[in-house]
Design a protein around this motif. Structure first.
Motif, PDB file in Angstrom:
ATOM      1  N   SER A 113       0.874  -0.969   0.074  1.00  0.00           N
ATOM      2  CA  SER A 113       0.182   0.036  -0.399  1.00  0.00           C
ATOM      3  C   SER A 113       1.143   1.499  -0.008  1.00  0.00           C
ATOM      4  CB  SER A 113      -0.908   0.245   1.400  1.00  0.00           C
ATOM      5  OG  SER A 113      -0.430  -0.323   2.391  1.00  0.00           O
ATOM      6  N   LEU A 114       2.134   1.647   1.251  1.00  0.00           N
ATOM      7  CA  LEU A 114       2.901   2.270   0.399  1.00  0.00           C
ATOM      8  C   LEU A 114       3.905   2.688  -0.955  1.00  0.00           C
ATOM      9  CD1 LEU A 114       4.759   1.993   4.273  1.00  0.00           C
ATOM     10  CD2 LEU A 114       2.750   3.549   3.534  1.00  0.00           C
ATOM     11  N   GLU A 115       3.679   1.946  -1.956  1.00  0.00           N
ATOM     12  CA  GLU A 115       4.375   1.908  -3.011  1.00  0.00           C
ATOM     13  C   GLU A 115       3.167   2.000  -3.692  1.00  0.00           C
ATOM     14  OE1 GLU A 115       6.419  -1.778  -4.657  1.00  0.00           O
ATOM     15  OE2 GLU A 115       5.852  -3.069  -2.551  1.00  0.00           O
ATOM     16  N   VAL A 116       2.107   1.909  -3.752  1.00  0.00           N
ATOM     17  CA  VAL A 116       0.985   2.139  -4.495  1.00  0.00           C
ATOM     18  C   VAL A 116       0.749   3.558  -4.312  1.00  0.00           C
ATOM     19  CG1 VAL A 116      -1.449   2.134  -4.605  1.00  0.00           C
ATOM     20  CG2 VAL A 116      -0.211   0.080  -4.295  1.00  0.00           C
ATOM     21  N   GLU A 117       1.173   3.832  -2.828  1.00  0.00           N
ATOM     22  CA  GLU A 117       0.652   5.561  -2.601  1.00  0.00           C
ATOM     23  C   GLU A 117       1.874   6.606  -3.147  1.00  0.00           C
ATOM     24  OE1 GLU A 117      -1.649   7.105  -1.844  1.00  0.00           O
ATOM     25  OE2 GLU A 117      -2.734   5.226  -1.409  1.00  0.00           O
ATOM     26  N   ASP A 118       3.226   5.769  -3.933  1.00  0.00           N
ATOM     27  CA  ASP A 118       4.479   6.329  -4.383  1.00  0.00           C
ATOM     28  C   ASP A 118       5.395   6.481  -3.374  1.00  0.00           C
ATOM     29  OD1 ASP A 118       6.217   6.819  -6.171  1.00  0.00           O
ATOM     30  OD2 ASP A 118       5.779   8.956  -6.232  1.00  0.00           O
ATOM     31  N   LEU A 119       4.883   5.795  -1.822  1.00  0.00           N
ATOM     32  CA  LEU A 119       6.131   6.324  -0.499  1.00  0.00           C
ATOM     33  C   LEU A 119       7.491   5.488  -0.788  1.00  0.00           C
ATOM     34  CD1 LEU A 119       3.060   6.819   2.178  1.00  0.00           C
ATOM     35  CD2 LEU A 119       3.804   8.744   0.606  1.00  0.00           C
ATOM     36  N   VAL A 120       6.881   4.644  -0.630  1.00  0.00           N
ATOM     37  CA  VAL A 120       7.773   3.004  -0.570  1.00  0.00           C
ATOM     38  C   VAL A 120       8.602   2.840  -2.278  1.00  0.00           C
ATOM     39  CG1 VAL A 120       8.554   1.089  -0.458  1.00  0.00           C
ATOM     40  CG2 VAL A 120       7.830   2.334   1.729  1.00  0.00           C
ATOM     41  N   LEU A 121       9.450   2.339  -2.741  1.00  0.00           N
ATOM     42  CA  LEU A 121       9.850   2.412  -3.590  1.00  0.00           C
ATOM     43  C   LEU A 121      10.883   0.527  -3.373  1.00  0.00           C
ATOM     44  CD1 LEU A 121      11.004   2.223  -6.477  1.00  0.00           C
ATOM     45  CD2 LEU A 121      13.318   3.508  -5.663  1.00  0.00           C
ATOM     46  N   ARG A 122      10.000  -0.224  -4.365  1.00  0.00           N
ATOM     47  CA  ARG A 122      10.599  -1.423  -4.245  1.00  0.00           C
ATOM     48  C   ARG A 122      11.540  -1.771  -4.856  1.00  0.00           C
ATOM     49  NH1 ARG A 122       9.069  -6.688  -6.009  1.00  0.00           N
ATOM     50  NH2 ARG A 122       9.193  -8.447  -4.382  1.00  0.00           N
ATOM     51  N   SER A 123      12.961  -2.638  -4.932  1.00  0.00           N
ATOM     52  CA  SER A 123      13.969  -2.890  -5.845  1.00  0.00           C
ATOM     53  C   SER A 123      14.029  -4.207  -5.586  1.00  0.00           C
ATOM     54  CB  SER A 123      15.333  -2.492  -5.869  1.00  0.00           C
ATOM     55  OG  SER A 123      14.727  -0.472  -5.715  1.00  0.00           O
ATOM     56  N   VAL A 124      14.633  -4.804  -6.839  1.00  0.00           N
ATOM     57  CA  VAL A 124      14.702  -6.018  -6.362  1.00  0.00           C
ATOM     58  C   VAL A 124      16.077  -6.757  -7.290  1.00  0.00           C
ATOM     59  CG1 VAL A 124      14.438  -8.903  -7.223  1.00  0.00           C
ATOM     60  CG2 VAL A 124      12.136  -7.411  -6.750  1.00  0.00           C
ATOM     61  N   VAL A 125      17.258  -7.258  -6.117  1.00  0.00           N
ATOM     62  CA  VAL A 125      18.597  -6.923  -6.649  1.00  0.00           C
ATOM     63  C   VAL A 125      18.629  -8.322  -7.062  1.00  0.00           C
ATOM     64  CG1 VAL A 125      20.779  -6.866  -6.160  1.00  0.00           C
ATOM     65  CG2 VAL A 125      19.186  -5.159  -4.847  1.00  0.00           C
ATOM     66  N   PRO A 126      18.866  -8.827  -8.659  1.00  0.00           N
ATOM     67  CA  PRO A 126      19.459  -9.861  -9.211  1.00  0.00           C
ATOM     68  C   PRO A 126      20.709 -10.855  -9.345  1.00  0.00           C
ATOM     69  CG  PRO A 126      19.197  -7.915 -11.042  1.00  0.00           C
ATOM     70  CD  PRO A 126      18.577  -7.445  -9.644  1.00  0.00           C
ATOM     71  N   GLU A 127      20.569 -11.481  -7.799  1.00  0.00           N
ATOM     72  CA  GLU A 127      21.419 -12.185  -7.183  1.00  0.00           C
ATOM     73  C   GLU A 127      20.911 -13.613  -6.711  1.00  0.00           C
ATOM     74  OE1 GLU A 127      22.484 -10.339  -3.184  1.00  0.00           O
ATOM     75  OE2 GLU A 127      23.609  -9.374  -4.850  1.00  0.00           O
ATOM     76  N   THR A 128      22.101 -14.185  -6.327  1.00  0.00           N
ATOM     77  CA  THR A 128      21.343 -15.211  -5.864  1.00  0.00           C
ATOM     78  C   THR A 128      21.935 -15.458  -4.337  1.00  0.00           C
ATOM     79  OG1 THR A 128      21.711 -16.585  -8.169  1.00  0.00           O
ATOM     80  CG2 THR A 128      21.360 -17.822  -5.646  1.00  0.00           C
ATOM     81  N   PRO A 129      21.096 -15.539  -3.781  1.00  0.00           N
ATOM     82  CA  PRO A 129      19.630 -15.694  -3.750  1.00  0.00           C
ATOM     83  C   PRO A 129      19.117 -14.660  -3.882  1.00  0.00           C
ATOM     84  CG  PRO A 129      19.230 -15.881  -1.440  1.00  0.00           C
ATOM     85  CD  PRO A 129      20.911 -15.953  -1.894  1.00  0.00           C
ATOM     86  N   VAL A 130      17.376 -14.158  -4.531  1.00  0.00           N
ATOM     87  CA  VAL A 130      17.366 -12.277  -4.531  1.00  0.00           C
ATOM     88  C   VAL A 130      16.629 -11.966  -3.821  1.00  0.00           C
ATOM     89  CG1 VAL A 130      15.739 -11.554  -6.043  1.00  0.00           C
ATOM     90  CG2 VAL A 130      16.001 -13.382  -6.707  1.00  0.00           C
ATOM     91  N   ARG A 131      17.393 -10.485  -3.539  1.00  0.00           N
ATOM     92  CA  ARG A 131      17.695  -9.620  -2.570  1.00  0.00           C
ATOM     93  C   ARG A 131      16.705  -8.798  -3.079  1.00  0.00           C
ATOM     94  NH1 ARG A 131      22.914  -7.976  -1.625  1.00  0.00           N
ATOM     95  NH2 ARG A 131      21.966  -5.600  -2.500  1.00  0.00           N
TER      96      ARG A 131
END
Length: 107
Positions: free
Chosen positions: A32-50
């Protein structure tokens, strides 16, 4: 939000900072914080994914308001309404964190 004010943070660190929150509840709140543009989620492509979270500019601008809400809670929410912490923080810090977590969970 308070944990994210310290900078880019992993999910486990956020969860550890909020006593008694379930994975489902935390995931829903972060979404919900992402939808409101308050939080950014980043996927770091490494093993395991972070997966990391950070506040957007809009989210960081809430810092002063959140500090004032915390100050208000310190003055007006009795300590006996707050469950004891199981952390290694000093008692006063742990109680403040629990008090703020309680307020956040009621919103």
């Amino acid at each position: 939000m308070r944990t994210l004010l310290e900078g880019r943070t992993r999910y486990a660190s956020i969860k550890a900072a909020i006593p008694d929150i379930t994975d489902r509840m935390l995931s829903e709140r972060l979404r919900s914080l992402e939808v409101e543009d308050l939080v950014l989620r980043s996927v770091v492509p490494e093993t395991p994914v972070r997966v990391e979270y950070e506040l957007t500019k809009k989210g960081r601008e809430l810092q002063d308001a959140l500090r004032e809400i915390g100050n208000w809670a310190e003055r007006w929410i009795p300590l006996e309404d707050v469950a004891p912490s199981h952390s290694s923080d000093p008692p006063s810090k742990a109680l403040r964190g629990n008090r703020r977590a309680k307020i956040a969970s009621n919103n």
